[in-house]
Design a protein around this motif. Structure first.
Motif, PDB file in Angstrom:
ATOM      1  N   PRO A   1      -0.748   1.502  -4.783  1.00 59.67           N
ATOM      2  CA  PRO A   1      -0.972   2.733  -5.346  1.00 59.67           C
ATOM      3  C   PRO A   1      -0.836   3.201  -6.721  1.00 59.67           C
ATOM      4  O   PRO A   1       0.286   3.162  -7.183  1.00 59.67           O
ATOM      5  N   ALA A   2      -2.065   3.553  -7.361  1.00 62.60           N
ATOM      6  CA  ALA A   2      -1.792   3.974  -8.824  1.00 62.60           C
ATOM      7  C   ALA A   2      -0.877   4.819  -9.211  1.00 62.60           C
ATOM      8  O   ALA A   2       0.018   4.955 -10.116  1.00 62.60           O
ATOM      9  N   GLU A   3      -0.691   6.125  -8.170  1.00 66.03           N
ATOM     10  CA  GLU A   3       0.269   7.077  -8.564  1.00 66.03           C
ATOM     11  C   GLU A   3       1.708   6.701  -8.509  1.00 66.03           C
ATOM     12  O   GLU A   3       2.480   7.259  -9.259  1.00 66.03           O
ATOM     13  N   GLN A   4       1.718   5.797  -7.676  1.00 65.57           N
ATOM     14  CA  GLN A   4       3.220   5.310  -7.576  1.00 65.57           C
ATOM     15  C   GLN A   4       3.750   4.285  -8.626  1.00 65.57           C
ATOM     16  O   GLN A   4       4.847   4.545  -9.120  1.00 65.57           O
ATOM     17  N   LEU A   5       2.682   3.603  -9.218  1.00 68.51           N
ATOM     18  CA  LEU A   5       3.305   2.830 -10.329  1.00 68.51           C
ATOM     19  C   LEU A   5       3.340   3.875 -11.655  1.00 68.51           C
ATOM     20  O   LEU A   5       4.173   3.578 -12.397  1.00 68.51           O
ATOM     21  N   GLU A   6       2.519   4.876 -11.684  1.00 71.94           N
ATOM     22  CA  GLU A   6       2.617   5.759 -12.694  1.00 71.94           C
ATOM     23  C   GLU A   6       3.775   6.610 -12.621  1.00 71.94           C
ATOM     24  O   GLU A   6       4.434   6.765 -13.687  1.00 71.94           O
ATOM     25  N   THR A   7       4.425   6.676 -11.384  1.00 74.31           N
ATOM     26  CA  THR A   7       5.634   7.259 -11.257  1.00 74.31           C
ATOM     27  C   THR A   7       6.726   6.311 -11.832  1.00 74.31           C
ATOM     28  O   THR A   7       7.651   7.082 -12.615  1.00 74.31           O
ATOM     29  N   LEU A   8       6.736   5.117 -11.280  1.00 74.03           N
ATOM     30  CA  LEU A   8       7.607   4.155 -12.005  1.00 74.03           C
ATOM     31  C   LEU A   8       7.605   4.093 -13.550  1.00 74.03           C
ATOM     32  O   LEU A   8       8.950   4.129 -14.223  1.00 74.03           O
ATOM     33  N   GLU A   9       6.377   4.063 -13.970  1.00 73.67           N
ATOM     34  CA  GLU A   9       6.394   3.933 -15.891  1.00 73.67           C
ATOM     35  C   GLU A   9       6.862   5.294 -16.252  1.00 73.67           C
ATOM     36  O   GLU A   9       7.776   5.246 -17.265  1.00 73.67           O
ATOM     37  N   ALA A  10       6.734   6.214 -15.611  1.00 73.00           N
ATOM     38  CA  ALA A  10       7.339   7.578 -16.016  1.00 73.00           C
ATOM     39  C   ALA A  10       8.915   7.535 -16.027  1.00 73.00           C
ATOM     40  O   ALA A  10       9.650   8.444 -16.894  1.00 73.00           O
TER      41      ALA A  10
ATOM     42  N   THR B   1       0.704  -1.165  -0.007  1.00 71.68           N
ATOM     43  CA  THR B   1       0.118   0.098   0.227  1.00 71.68           C
ATOM     44  C   THR B   1       0.947   1.223   0.111  1.00 71.68           C
ATOM     45  O   THR B   1       0.359   2.343  -0.342  1.00 71.68           O
ATOM     46  N   ARG B   2       2.194   1.241   0.261  1.00 75.78           N
ATOM     47  CA  ARG B   2       2.989   2.386   0.315  1.00 75.78           C
ATOM     48  C   ARG B   2       4.249   1.769  -0.036  1.00 75.78           C
ATOM     49  O   ARG B   2       5.132   1.319   0.735  1.00 75.78           O
ATOM     50  N   ILE B   3       4.907   2.010  -1.250  1.00 73.43           N
ATOM     51  CA  ILE B   3       6.061   1.467  -1.540  1.00 73.43           C
ATOM     52  C   ILE B   3       7.121   2.877  -1.456  1.00 73.43           C
ATOM     53  O   ILE B   3       6.887   3.959  -1.648  1.00 73.43           O
ATOM     54  N   ASP B   4       8.305   2.183  -0.845  1.00 76.75           N
ATOM     55  CA  ASP B   4       9.466   3.388  -0.875  1.00 76.75           C
ATOM     56  C   ASP B   4      10.027   3.286  -2.230  1.00 76.75           C
ATOM     57  O   ASP B   4      10.877   2.614  -2.653  1.00 76.75           O
ATOM     58  N   LEU B   5       9.729   4.298  -2.948  1.00 76.38           N
ATOM     59  CA  LEU B   5      10.200   4.673  -4.510  1.00 76.38           C
ATOM     60  C   LEU B   5      11.706   4.659  -4.537  1.00 76.38           C
ATOM     61  O   LEU B   5      12.092   3.981  -5.679  1.00 76.38           O
ATOM     62  N   GLU B   6      12.172   5.644  -3.608  1.00 77.60           N
ATOM     63  CA  GLU B   6      13.580   5.587  -3.956  1.00 77.60           C
ATOM     64  C   GLU B   6      14.369   4.459  -3.608  1.00 77.60           C
ATOM     65  O   GLU B   6      15.427   4.400  -4.369  1.00 77.60           O
TER      66      GLU B   6
END
Length: 300
Positions: free
Chosen positions: A112-121, A89-94
């Protein structure tokens, strides 16, 4: 992500050079959001963002390529040794980006959709999974194996899963129906409808889901709805592999059929709530539990 530029730089520095080399024969599959995902080389650094995704990736023969998981990724045991990058539910993107995955396995409704969208970006291929059927589980294994270059191993596991589930379906196809309530959560009280994978497992075992016609895949309910349905069996998963305390809640209703006849059952959640090959074991347990209800009927 507050530091997107830094993360992008980390990715550019660490990403394997092979990702940038376009080959003539891309590996393409369609994910569970009906998106085509293509890799030019087999994935060598895979991040799995749910316990089910972790288990499916290992089942596909790609366990050695997994470099990042999330909390509760506890099967197979070796997955517990892989770096964790937060929870589903909350990924440490860094932390995730610093590991430079060349494939991310996302969960359609759980991440979280916005986090996966960040990874795709950032240029990371994201393959979304959420099998909704028994065949969908087998297909997910095959598609993951295709992306990881482990087709032979994945095909063997997928075929074995199909075969074992088909055997269970045949075994229980003619059994008398048993009205059943499956509890997927306690507060708020939640169940599954007939379109949910767990609902389909119940049907395979000859269970009649008392809330199967609910419009939501995972409906929220109250005790009164269960009391009105008066199921012959109540099945719960609980918060842990050995934690049955959700079932004790129902003992306050001694006139409920499932309580009066001692048909309160527990199935370890990882065996039935994760869409993985271990669903065979969870299905077998549930089918045997519902069979015990039938046997008691016959004895009366």
């Amino acid at each position: 992500m507050h530091n997107l530029a830094r993360a992008a730089l980390i990715l550019m520095l660490l990403v394997p050079a092979g990702m940038a080399q376009a080959h003539h024969h891309a590996r393409c599959v369609v994910d569970d959001r009906d998106r085509e995902v293509c890799l030019f080389n087999p994935a060598r650094r895979i991040a799995t963002l749910s316990p089910g995704a972790t288990e499916l990736t290992y089942a596909a023969g790609a366990g050695e390529q997994v470099v990042a998981v999330v909390s509760y990724s506890d099967y197979p045991p070796e997955a517990k040794q892989v770096a964790s990058v937060g929870s589903h539910t909350r990924i440490d993107l860094e932390a995730l980006v610093s590991l430079a995955p060349d494939l991310v396995i996302g969960w359609v409704t759980g991440n979280p959709a916005e986090q996966l969208e960040t990874l795709e970006a950032l240029g990371m291929p994201v393959f979304y999974i959420e099998p909704r059927t028994i065949e969908g589980v087998a297909s997910a294994i095959e598609r993951l194996a295709r992306l990881a270059g482990t087709e032979a191993a994945g095909q063997q596991v997928a075929d074995s899963f199909r075969h074992q589930m088909a055997q269970l379906k045949t075994r229980y196809a003619e059994r008398e129906p048993v009205t059943t309530f499956y509890q997927v959560w306690d507060e708020p009280l939640m169940s599954v409808n007939d379109q949910h994978l767990i609902g389909q497992v119940m049907q395979l075992c000859g269970g009649v889901n008392v809330v199967g016609e609910q419009s939501r895949l995972v409906p929220r309910l109250d005790d009164e709805a269960v009391l009105a349905a008066n199921p012959e069996a109540i099945v719960a998963g609980g918060m842990g592999e050995e934690n049955r305390h959700w079932l004790t809640h129902w003992e306050q209703y001694p006139h409920l059929s499932a309580v009066a006849n001692n048909h309160l059952f527990f199935v370890p959640p990882s065996l039935i709530q994760r869409p993985t090959p271990r669903l065979v074991e969870g299905t077998r347990i549930l089918c045997e539990q519902l069979d015990s209800v039938r046997q008691q009927r016959e004895a009366l």
